[in-house]
Scaffold this motif. Structure first.
Motif, mmCIF file in Angstrom:
data_model
loop_
_atom_site.group_PDB
_atom_site.id
_atom_site.type_symbol
_atom_site.label_atom_id
_atom_site.label_comp_id
_atom_site.label_asym_id
_atom_site.label_seq_id
_atom_site.Cartn_x
_atom_site.Cartn_y
_atom_site.Cartn_z
ATOM 1 N N ARG A 119 0.884 -1.256 0.020
ATOM 2 C CA ARG A 119 -0.202 -0.085 0.111
ATOM 3 C C ARG A 119 0.979 1.317 -0.151
ATOM 4 N NH1 ARG A 119 -4.503 -3.177 3.675
ATOM 5 N NH2 ARG A 119 -5.652 -3.747 2.042
ATOM 6 N N TYR A 120 0.168 2.359 -0.137
ATOM 7 C CA TYR A 120 1.152 3.598 -0.545
ATOM 8 C C TYR A 120 1.970 3.892 0.863
ATOM 9 C CZ TYR A 120 -3.216 5.775 1.879
ATOM 10 O OH TYR A 120 -4.024 6.088 2.518
ATOM 11 N N HIS A 129 -5.024 4.024 -9.746
ATOM 12 C CA HIS A 129 -6.065 3.743 -9.176
ATOM 13 C C HIS A 129 -5.224 3.601 -7.636
ATOM 14 C CE1 HIS A 129 -8.742 0.982 -6.355
ATOM 15 N NE2 HIS A 129 -9.529 1.381 -7.020
ATOM 16 N N SER A 130 -5.974 4.086 -6.666
ATOM 17 C CA SER A 130 -5.487 4.334 -5.115
ATOM 18 C C SER A 130 -4.576 3.000 -4.971
ATOM 19 C CB SER A 130 -6.389 4.630 -4.257
ATOM 20 O OG SER A 130 -7.390 3.440 -4.196
ATOM 21 N N SER A 131 -5.085 1.580 -5.308
ATOM 22 C CA SER A 131 -4.228 0.694 -5.177
ATOM 23 C C SER A 131 -2.766 0.346 -5.384
ATOM 24 C CB SER A 131 -5.000 -0.861 -5.249
ATOM 25 O OG SER A 131 -5.386 -0.822 -6.925
ATOM 26 N N TYR A 185 -1.177 3.245 -6.176
ATOM 27 C CA TYR A 185 -0.573 4.490 -5.643
ATOM 28 C C TYR A 185 0.481 4.451 -4.656
ATOM 29 C CZ TYR A 185 0.174 9.174 -3.736
ATOM 30 O OH TYR A 185 0.948 10.195 -3.258
ATOM 31 N N VAL A 187 -8.289 13.841 -7.663
ATOM 32 C CA VAL A 187 -8.383 12.554 -7.054
ATOM 33 C C VAL A 187 -9.878 12.469 -6.968
ATOM 34 C CG1 VAL A 187 -8.113 11.393 -4.503
ATOM 35 C CG2 VAL A 187 -6.340 12.934 -5.444
ATOM 36 N N SER A 241 -8.946 6.702 1.813
ATOM 37 C CA SER A 241 -7.558 6.667 0.976
ATOM 38 C C SER A 241 -7.564 7.987 0.092
ATOM 39 C CB SER A 241 -7.885 5.276 0.071
ATOM 40 O OG SER A 241 -7.819 4.161 0.598
ATOM 41 N N GLY A 242 -8.703 8.320 -0.643
ATOM 42 C CA GLY A 242 -8.652 9.558 -1.405
ATOM 43 C C GLY A 242 -8.399 10.607 -0.423
ATOM 44 N N ILE A 293 -4.510 10.360 0.183
ATOM 45 C CA ILE A 293 -3.629 10.623 -0.863
ATOM 46 C C ILE A 293 -3.916 12.429 -1.505
ATOM 47 C CG2 ILE A 293 -3.562 10.125 -3.377
ATOM 48 C CD1 ILE A 293 -4.421 7.144 -2.627
ATOM 49 N N VAL A 301 -6.133 10.220 -10.087
ATOM 50 C CA VAL A 301 -6.178 9.358 -8.998
ATOM 51 C C VAL A 301 -7.437 8.685 -8.644
ATOM 52 C CG1 VAL A 301 -5.271 8.421 -6.824
ATOM 53 C CG2 VAL A 301 -4.048 10.099 -8.127
ATOM 54 N N ALA A 306 -9.685 7.059 -6.633
ATOM 55 C CA ALA A 306 -9.674 6.430 -5.227
ATOM 56 C C ALA A 306 -11.327 5.850 -5.008
ATOM 57 C CB ALA A 306 -9.369 7.427 -4.351
#
Ligand SMILES: Cc1cc2nc3c(=O)[nH]c(=O)nc-3n(C[C@H](O)[C@H](O)[C@H](O)COP(=O)(O)OP(=O)(O)OC[C@H]3O[C@@H](n4cnc5c(N)ncnc54)[C@H](O)[C@@H]3O)c2cc1C
Length: 348
Positions: free
Chosen positions: A44-45, A147-149, A151, A164, A170-171, A174, A275, A277
């Motif tokens: 994950r990020y 996609h956030s996954s 990022y 975003v 998550s959004g 980020i 992005v 999310a």
């Protein structure tokens, strides 16, 4: 090879299931397609910090030892330690690509061969396939979409306007991170609710716990109210950034064309980076057993117990309550399934 129980997925849900199975006479094995325990969290990020504090981020039998808000690496290491401490039997690098019934036995086909079991617990995670709206395909190839996954950090993006899409935690995290060195827009389809992470010296999860908010069953009055509301954003950093103009709020993104995103309020924005999310959708195509899923592809179950004898799900969002897909809550659901297994197999 035949087992009493096969657990598919060795994330926190699969490990919690293993913890209870370890205290039984069941023969069991946990399978995971990744090469390392805790890899889901590791991937994950980079700056991911949990919104749940350390005293609400543990599995049964072992407290997490970390700073007040754990990092993703704290959890990744914790899961490794958990599997080691309880000597859980896990076979990594084993991807299950088919699950079906042969008479009353489950057949689990993997890239390492076939296994059989009397019971199967599917713990493959609440987040499976990125859910990206179809209109993303109308964007020009020059626009960087992620996609956030996928990022990890701001270096993955190009310079220029960044949008975003999605106002969950998550959004929010980020967008907050990206706003440090660029102008960021955040498209959200609902009214955002901000809650403090701590009140006095106590985390908000302490209050949730005392009030029973996150433990309320999904069909209780409190559970129904919590379910109807979008997830709150914990902490006020994003709220401050929206107020001082570092991040600009947009309404729901509904379409796109070339390098432009169109919003529900009919405004438009030229973008260089998007992005997504926008959450996830289920992916259980590999399970070839009838009448297990609804039209949207989600398992039909009661607290993880399906109508197919011996087949269970664990770690689903709202499996029993809001905590079900959180680290702190999955243990209770695992214990419930374990008791179901015992009841179904009185001689074990
Ligand atoms: C950005 C983000 C932040 C989050 N923050 C928090 C937080 O602060 N606190 C909190 O409590 N929760 C948080 N969560 C939610 C939740 O705790 C995690 O999503 C957690 O990873 C779910 O655990 P799981 O074991 O159910 O699934 P996963 O961690 O996804 O594990 C599933 C496992 O199944 C394996 N698998 C999948 N399919 C197969 C297959 N076919 N064959 C073999 N193996 C397979 C995968 O390799 C994986 O290891 C967060 C989630 C996200 C995305």
């Amino acid at each position: 090879m035949k087992y009493d129980v096969i657990v598919i997925g060795g994330g926190q849900a699969g490990l919690a299931m293993g913890y209870f199975l370890k205290n039984s006479n069941f023969s069991f094995l946990i399978l995971d397609e990744l090469s390392e325990i805790g890899e889901v969290w590791k991937n994950r990020y980079d700056t991911l910090k949990l919104f749940t504090p350390h005293d609400f981020s543990s599995l049964p039998g072992l407290s997490l030892d970390s700073n007040s808000y754990p990092t993703k690496n704290d959890i990744s290491e914790y899961l490794k330690l958990y599997a080691k401490k309880f000597s859980l039997p896990i076979q990594m690098n084993t991807s299950v690509n088919k699950l079906f019934l042969d008479n009353d036995e489950f057949v689990i086909k993997t890239n390492q061969g076939s296994l059989r079991a009397n019971h199967v617990v599917v713990a493959t995670g609440p987040f499976q396939k990125p859910n990206i709206p179809d209109f993303s395909t109308f964007l020009s190839e020059d626009i960087l979409q992620i996609h956030s996954s996928e990022y990890k950090n701001p270096k993955q993006l190009t310079n220029g306007t960044t949008l975003v899409i999605g106002g969950g935690n998550s959004g929010a995290q980020i967008a907050t991170e990206l706003s440090k060195d660029r102008k960021v827009f955040l498209a959200v389809g609902h009214k955002m609710m901000f809650l403090p992470q701590d009140i006095g010296h106590k985390s908000i999860f302490w209050y949730f716990d005392k009030l029973g908010v996150y433990k309320a069953p999904h069909d209780s009055i409190i559970g129904k109210i919590v379910r109807r509301k979008p997830d709150p954003i914990f902490g006020f950093e994003l709220k401050r950034l929206l107020k001082n103009g570092r991040i600009t709020l947009k309404s729901r993104a509904i379409s796109s064309e070339n390098n432009v995103i169109i919003f529900k309020d009919q405004t438009q924005l030229k973008v260089d980076n998007v992005v997504w999310a926008t959450g996830y959708k289920p992916d259980y195509n590999w399970i070839e057993i009838d009448e297990l899923f609804n039209k949207q592809g989600f398992p039909i179950h009661n607290r993880g117990v399906t109508s197919r004898k011996g087949l269970f799900f664990l770690g689903l969002p709202w499996q029993h309550n809001r905590q079900s897909a959180l680290i702190t809550g999955v243990g209770e659901d695992a214990k419930y399934l374990y008791n179901q297994l015992i009841t179904n197999s009185p001689n074990t």
